[in-house]
Design a protein around this motif. Sequence first.
Motif, PDB file in Angstrom:
ATOM      1  N   UNK A   3       0.837  -1.201   0.000  1.00 19.99           N
ATOM      2  CA  UNK A   3       0.000   0.000   0.000  1.00 19.99           C
ATOM      3  C   UNK A   3       0.872   1.252   0.000  1.00 19.99           C
ATOM      4  N   UNK A   7       1.294   4.192  -2.962  1.00 20.85           N
ATOM      5  CA  UNK A   7       1.025   5.603  -2.689  1.00 20.85           C
ATOM      6  C   UNK A   7       2.264   6.459  -2.911  1.00 20.85           C
ATOM      7  N   UNK A  11       3.803  10.488  -5.298  1.00 24.59           N
ATOM      8  CA  UNK A  11       4.534  11.446  -4.461  1.00 24.59           C
ATOM      9  C   UNK A  11       5.941  11.645  -5.008  1.00 24.59           C
ATOM     10  N   UNK A  39       0.466  17.807 -14.198  1.00 28.94           N
ATOM     11  CA  UNK A  39      -0.967  17.544 -14.395  1.00 28.94           C
ATOM     12  C   UNK A  39      -1.217  16.035 -14.541  1.00 28.94           C
ATOM     13  N   UNK A  41       0.420  13.538 -13.256  1.00 31.82           N
ATOM     14  CA  UNK A  41       0.518  12.813 -11.988  1.00 31.82           C
ATOM     15  C   UNK A  41      -0.576  13.204 -11.012  1.00 31.82           C
ATOM     16  N   UNK A  42      -1.109  14.398 -11.163  1.00 36.44           N
ATOM     17  CA  UNK A  42      -2.278  14.746 -10.340  1.00 36.44           C
ATOM     18  C   UNK A  42      -3.472  13.904 -10.783  1.00 36.44           C
ATOM     19  N   UNK A  43      -3.600  13.712 -12.113  1.00 37.76           N
ATOM     20  CA  UNK A  43      -4.696  12.885 -12.618  1.00 37.76           C
ATOM     21  C   UNK A  43      -4.527  11.423 -12.218  1.00 37.76           C
ATOM     22  N   UNK A  45      -2.919  10.305  -9.446  1.00 36.81           N
ATOM     23  CA  UNK A  45      -2.923  10.079  -7.993  1.00 36.81           C
ATOM     24  C   UNK A  45      -4.213   9.402  -7.506  1.00 36.81           C
ATOM     25  N   UNK A  46      -5.407   9.850  -7.919  1.00 32.49           N
ATOM     26  CA  UNK A  46      -6.617   9.150  -7.480  1.00 32.49           C
ATOM     27  C   UNK A  46      -6.617   7.678  -7.882  1.00 32.49           C
ATOM     28  N   UNK A  49      -4.363   5.913  -5.352  1.00 32.58           N
ATOM     29  CA  UNK A  49      -5.020   5.842  -4.030  1.00 32.58           C
ATOM     30  C   UNK A  49      -6.224   4.904  -4.079  1.00 32.58           C
ATOM     31  N   UNK A  50      -6.902   4.884  -5.228  1.00 32.29           N
ATOM     32  CA  UNK A  50      -8.020   3.959  -5.387  1.00 32.29           C
ATOM     33  C   UNK A  50      -7.545   2.516  -5.284  1.00 32.29           C
ATOM     34  N   UNK A  52      -4.889   1.508  -3.624  1.00 33.16           N
ATOM     35  CA  UNK A  52      -4.574   1.292  -2.202  1.00 33.16           C
ATOM     36  C   UNK A  52      -5.860   0.967  -1.442  1.00 33.16           C
ATOM     37  N   UNK A  53      -6.898   1.712  -1.746  1.00 37.25           N
ATOM     38  CA  UNK A  53      -8.163   1.519  -1.044  1.00 37.25           C
ATOM     39  C   UNK A  53      -8.751   0.135  -1.337  1.00 37.25           C
TER      40      UNK A  53
END
Lengths: 59, 482
Positions: A3, A7, A11, A39, A41-43, A45-46, A49-50, A52-53
């Motif tokens: 996990x 994540x 970063x 931009x 990597x911002x797109x 990131x979710x 994280x998804x 990981x979730x």
Amino acid sequence: MMRYALAAVPVAMLTLAIPFANRVEPRVFGLPFLLAWIVLWILLTPAFLGAVSRLDRSR
Amino acid sequence: MNPSVSLGIVGAGIFAVLIFATLASRRTVVDPQEFIVGGRSFGALFLWILLAGEIYTSFTFLGAAGWAYGRGAPAFYILCYGTIAFTLSYFLLPPIWAIAKERGLLTEADFFAERYGSRRLGILVACVGFAFLVPYVTLQLSGLEILLRIAGYSTLNSTTTVGVAFALMTGFVYLNGLRGTAWASVVKDLAVVLAVLFAGIALPIRFFGSPAGVVDRVLAVRPHWLTLANDLSAQGTLWFVSTVLLTALGFYMWPQSFAAIFAARDGNVLRQNAIFLPFYQLMLLLVYFAGFTALLVVPGLKGPAADQSFLLVVQRYYPSWVLGLVAFAGCLAALVPASGQILGAASLFAKNVLGDGFGVATNDAARLRATRLLIVVVAALALAWWLAARTSLVGLLLIGYSGVTQFFPGVVMALARTRPSARAVGAGIVAGIIVVAIAGWRATPTLFGLNVGLFALLVNATVAFATNAIRRSRGSAQLATP
């Protein structure tokens, strides 16, 4: 561990990789490469994280 | 050009939002739990809006465009740090929330006091948080002043207008607490999104055909504007990376953001927020386009004046009602976060300094009264500061971030199985703040190309670790020699 590793990818791309992405060319959709890299990597990131979730829920 | 049209829109808009939020947040029972942390009942969407409301301030609105205008690529750090903060928050916030829920905590200082078993540490955290929040509120006032001056085509006495707008907001927080702030945030987010879409898309299209057209022109005029200096200079790549890290760590350490965590209904709400908040960051991309457009259309603004850049374009080339709507969104972007910050500072002082420190106002009714009284005090302090020293938007914010980031080691260690002593954590915070204060005093934001706040953090952790080690070795020595 998996996990945290997942994540850590976006970063690292938005910090450690910045000096290597620090250029104008190639342009992406008109954006200079540095801005396009950020931009991207911002797109993404979710998505990371998804993932990981999803791991969290399967535990 | 008609100042009564633009200012009329701003005034009527703000008034309508206050009425709407007041009606929406009407509840029969008001106790400190409800007033300060919204009764710990916020679902994912409402919390998302609250967090976005507290995070995207007039700094985001004006300051980011100002940096794109005045400095170019260094402005991109604002785009990066939020995303990293949300990634960290996925792991950190749910355990913090669970502890707060179990122990009925209201403030960030409560969290320190509870985890380290020390009221004194709680008082220290409360005082430091308070000290950095007041200038943050002042920052929002600087933003308000710019917005109202430009919306009024410089016809108004800005001190009076800012005073009035601020008195309205203070009364509003006084009445409605956190829930009112969250409802005002709903309108604010909508208004800001529309204003940013306009500024970031319509402005570039009007002057350069497309947002990409603006980038072409900026690169033609200033080939190095959209990349960072690859060296140890004041805003080179090393500064960029260290500033992104520092501000990402500090993000949720602001007392009002930390307390907003407590408002969540459960831990999953916080995880969902962490996953989806990065999308909100992309709005900043449009803010940069607005800043770049201003750079080409109204060049020559120096220093803090860059914060006004894209508003001046709107003022000069668009009708009064457009200017009024954009300024209205900007004013909300100052007033809504300011109300969250005022509430954060007031509840810290009422609960941890007055209550835990002096044993005043310890029951629910008295605590609520004390919090409300302090709301007025904090607002007055911020206003006084603003009247005395009118500062630019960014410098103050970075100092504030360096300051609150000093809480980060203590928060992380509080979640560990073996925790350091309260004294060690306190000593670390004090040492870090001293470094920040010296750097602020001598106006040295960087050291060897690194953001000086990161050094302060290093000093903080080292002092905490050393104090803890010394204490432990003394403790064991005492045990050995009875």
